[in-house]
Design a protein around this motif. Structure first.
Motif, PDB file in Angstrom:
ATOM      1  N   LEU A 115       0.826  -1.208   0.000  1.00 24.25           N
ATOM      2  CA  LEU A 115       0.000   0.000   0.000  1.00 24.25           C
ATOM      3  C   LEU A 115       0.863   1.262   0.000  1.00 24.25           C
ATOM      4  O   LEU A 115       0.540   2.249  -0.675  1.00 24.25           O
ATOM      5  CB  LEU A 115      -0.941  -0.009   1.206  1.00 24.25           C
ATOM      6  CG  LEU A 115      -2.046  -1.081   1.155  1.00 24.25           C
ATOM      7  CD1 LEU A 115      -2.764  -1.176   2.497  1.00 24.25           C
ATOM      8  CD2 LEU A 115      -3.041  -0.782   0.039  1.00 24.25           C
ATOM      9  N   GLU A 116       1.962   1.236   0.732  1.00 25.55           N
ATOM     10  CA  GLU A 116       2.874   2.390   0.728  1.00 25.55           C
ATOM     11  C   GLU A 116       3.493   2.594  -0.645  1.00 25.55           C
ATOM     12  O   GLU A 116       3.672   3.732  -1.099  1.00 25.55           O
ATOM     13  CB  GLU A 116       3.977   2.187   1.774  1.00 25.55           C
ATOM     14  CG  GLU A 116       3.514   2.373   3.211  1.00 25.55           C
ATOM     15  CD  GLU A 116       4.639   2.198   4.202  1.00 25.55           C
ATOM     16  OE1 GLU A 116       4.711   2.984   5.158  1.00 25.55           O
ATOM     17  OE2 GLU A 116       5.450   1.270   4.019  1.00 25.55           O
ATOM     18  N   GLN A 117       3.818   1.497  -1.317  1.00 27.32           N
ATOM     19  CA  GLN A 117       4.453   1.576  -2.632  1.00 27.32           C
ATOM     20  C   GLN A 117       3.570   2.280  -3.655  1.00 27.32           C
ATOM     21  O   GLN A 117       4.058   2.951  -4.557  1.00 27.32           O
ATOM     22  CB  GLN A 117       4.794   0.165  -3.125  1.00 27.32           C
ATOM     23  CG  GLN A 117       5.601   0.114  -4.394  1.00 27.32           C
ATOM     24  CD  GLN A 117       5.944  -1.314  -4.781  1.00 27.32           C
ATOM     25  OE1 GLN A 117       5.376  -2.267  -4.277  1.00 27.32           O
ATOM     26  NE2 GLN A 117       6.891  -1.464  -5.702  1.00 27.32           N
ATOM     27  N   ILE A 118       2.249   2.152  -3.501  1.00 29.08           N
ATOM     28  CA  ILE A 118       1.334   2.799  -4.445  1.00 29.08           C
ATOM     29  C   ILE A 118       0.695   4.050  -3.832  1.00 29.08           C
ATOM     30  O   ILE A 118      -0.324   4.542  -4.309  1.00 29.08           O
ATOM     31  CB  ILE A 118       0.259   1.816  -4.947  1.00 29.08           C
ATOM     32  CG1 ILE A 118      -0.571   1.249  -3.791  1.00 29.08           C
ATOM     33  CG2 ILE A 118       0.893   0.687  -5.730  1.00 29.08           C
ATOM     34  CD1 ILE A 118      -1.736   0.369  -4.249  1.00 29.08           C
ATOM     35  N   ASN A 119       1.334   4.560  -2.759  1.00 29.37           N
ATOM     36  CA  ASN A 119       0.963   5.843  -2.150  1.00 29.37           C
ATOM     37  C   ASN A 119      -0.472   5.877  -1.613  1.00 29.37           C
ATOM     38  O   ASN A 119      -1.216   6.845  -1.818  1.00 29.37           O
ATOM     39  CB  ASN A 119       1.163   6.991  -3.158  1.00 29.37           C
ATOM     40  CG  ASN A 119       2.600   7.142  -3.575  1.00 29.37           C
ATOM     41  OD1 ASN A 119       3.504   7.127  -2.744  1.00 29.37           O
ATOM     42  ND2 ASN A 119       2.835   7.270  -4.878  1.00 29.37           N
ATOM     43  N   ILE A 120      -0.849   4.819  -0.899  1.00 33.01           N
ATOM     44  CA  ILE A 120      -2.156   4.737  -0.273  1.00 33.01           C
ATOM     45  C   ILE A 120      -2.032   5.110   1.200  1.00 33.01           C
ATOM     46  O   ILE A 120      -1.107   4.680   1.885  1.00 33.01           O
ATOM     47  CB  ILE A 120      -2.756   3.320  -0.418  1.00 33.01           C
ATOM     48  CG1 ILE A 120      -2.937   2.964  -1.895  1.00 33.01           C
ATOM     49  CG2 ILE A 120      -4.075   3.219   0.338  1.00 33.01           C
ATOM     50  CD1 ILE A 120      -3.915   3.819  -2.646  1.00 33.01           C
ATOM     51  N   ASN A 121      -2.976   5.885   1.693  1.00 38.09           N
ATOM     52  CA  ASN A 121      -2.946   6.353   3.079  1.00 38.09           C
ATOM     53  C   ASN A 121      -3.292   5.220   4.045  1.00 38.09           C
ATOM     54  O   ASN A 121      -4.370   4.629   3.958  1.00 38.09           O
ATOM     55  CB  ASN A 121      -3.945   7.499   3.246  1.00 38.09           C
ATOM     56  CG  ASN A 121      -3.748   8.260   4.545  1.00 38.09           C
ATOM     57  OD1 ASN A 121      -2.634   8.358   5.045  1.00 38.09           O
ATOM     58  ND2 ASN A 121      -4.822   8.805   5.085  1.00 38.09           N
ATOM     59  N   ILE A 122      -2.381   4.903   4.954  1.00 39.71           N
ATOM     60  CA  ILE A 122      -2.604   3.880   5.975  1.00 39.71           C
ATOM     61  C   ILE A 122      -2.209   4.434   7.333  1.00 39.71           C
ATOM     62  O   ILE A 122      -1.559   5.475   7.425  1.00 39.71           O
ATOM     63  CB  ILE A 122      -1.802   2.591   5.684  1.00 39.71           C
ATOM     64  CG1 ILE A 122      -0.296   2.894   5.626  1.00 39.71           C
ATOM     65  CG2 ILE A 122      -2.277   1.932   4.402  1.00 39.71           C
ATOM     66  CD1 ILE A 122       0.580   1.660   5.452  1.00 39.71           C
TER      67      ILE A 122
END
Length: 395
Positions: A115-122
């Motif tokens: 998720l971080e690799q595709i710039n998703i907010n977590i």
């Protein structure tokens, strides 16, 4: 070939022991397919529904190979099937869902890295391998936060809520058991999810957004349509599309979100399998989650999902059954689904009910007015854990 279309008479193998299996098997048989089932529990209802039953443990490679070779394709019906089992089955038959997404979803670090690799907010998190890491990470994570093992499936047994510094010492025994993550607690206002059918060519077909309520870390209620703004709906659909398009996966998946009071969205998790939140679509839409999954993995065209009526689904526990008798003879807008486990099986969840109404609010008010579930009215927002679909307990 990976893009081979299945026709009536082909055999679809289903592996897993959750209640999803029986409903998936029933749907496949209605569509003309033969069903083979692999599982460890002969009492599981899917075994009674299947045309071919193979009883075995997940480490019995001989039976797994026999199962795979008898199937045109195999599908796993829940996220609890180990990814390494899917990798083994892929040596002998097609598994359209694949193992890659399942492998990532079962490991919190892999899931968050994706998720971080595709710039998703977590939610902010840190990797923990020792107690010192907890003390060092608290400064950036903040209070309250939750210590969780990177492997999912343990539930609350290996989790620790940290509300203040004195709570950190409670983590000492846990961190000796393996690698953990320390995750910030998100003060969310709603928990939302979207169920998506992904085709082999990458096309996505989304169901309406669902609002979920959890009791004691288990999914209690799902409603559609959720009362969120058009802007939030559009953002959820955009994020779900971005995430799904990056997954090497075919079939039904669910992506869950936290929505804060300020309108910020955080991705909670990805479920690369059928999920209980999708039960609401048995009545809420023109096609069920189960049929869309079968169509996707069989390379059939998928109908466009259309919303039909405001709908609420409530999980029915064994202890609810006596109180439900009154509603059974009163409610003409309630529909029921029971999992049909034998009386000798020890299960927590007996099935679910679907309430239809002119509005979601009316459906919820009707459910609340029964008083059956009033004792569990408060959501536990401190440790919003992944839901494991209940089946028979194992010794």
């Amino acid at each position: 070939m990976d893009n081979e279309v299945l026709f009536p008479g082909s055999t679809i193998g289903i592996i897993g022991d959750s209640p999803n299996g029986i409903m998936l098997a029933e749907t496949a048989k209605k569509m003309g397919f033969q069903v083979a089932a692999f599982g460890a529990n002969e009492a599981n209802p899917i075994m009674q529904e299947a045309d071919l039953r193979i009883i075995g443990t997940q480490d019995d490679k001989g039976k797994l190979q026999d199962f795979a070779e008898r199937c045109d394709i195999v599908t796993y019906e829940s996220e609890s099937v180990p990814a390494e089992i899917i990798a083994f089955l892929e040596r002998f038959t097609r598994v359209p869902q694949g193992k890659e997404t399942l492998e990532n979803a079962q490991d919190r670090l892999l899931e968050r890295a994706f998720l971080e690799q595709i710039n998703i907010n977590i939610a902010p998190y840190a990797t923990i391998v020792g107690l010192d890491d907890v003390y060092q990470s608290i400064g950036s994570i903040g209070y309250p936060c939750v210590l969780k093992p990177i492997q999912k499936g343990y539930g609350r047994r290996r989790q620790q809520v940290i509300k203040k510094q004195s709570d950190i010492s409670k983590c000492a025994d846990l961190v000796d058991l393996g690698t953990f993550i320390l995750e910030a607690w998100i003060p969310y206002e709603k928990e939302l999810s979207v169920v998506i059918a992904k085709e082999a060519n990458g096309d996505l077909n989304m169901f309406p957004i669902v609002e979920n309520t959890y009791h004691n870390h288990q999914l209690h209620q799902s409603v559609v349509k959720s009362d969120v703004s058009p802007e939030i709906k559009a953002e959820i659909q955009r994020l779900a599309s971005d995430i799904s398009s990056k997954l090497n996966y075919v079939g039904i998946l669910e992506i869950a979100f936290f929505l804060t009071k300020s309108g910020t969205l955080y991705v909670k998790r990805i479920v690369p399998a059928l999920h209980k939140a999708g039960y609401v679509f048995d009545k809420a839409t023109n096609v069920s989650m189960f049929e869309q999954h079968i169509r996707a993995i069989a390379h059939m065209p998928l109908p466009q999902v259309k919303f039909l009526q405001p709908t609420a689904v409530v999980t029915l526990c064994v202890e609810d059954m006596d109180e439900l008798r009154t509603q059974w003879i009163l409610k003409d807008n309630w529909y029921y689904r029971f999992y049909r486990y034998p009386k000798t099986a020890r299960i927590r969840e007996a099935g679910y009910l679907i309430a239809l109404a002119d509005t979601v609010e009316a459906a919820i008010q009707q459910i609340d007015a029964t008083g059956i579930w009033s004792e569990d009215s408060e959501k536990d927002k401190i440790v919003p854990e992944e839901t494991v679909t209940d089946g028979p307990e194992k010794d």
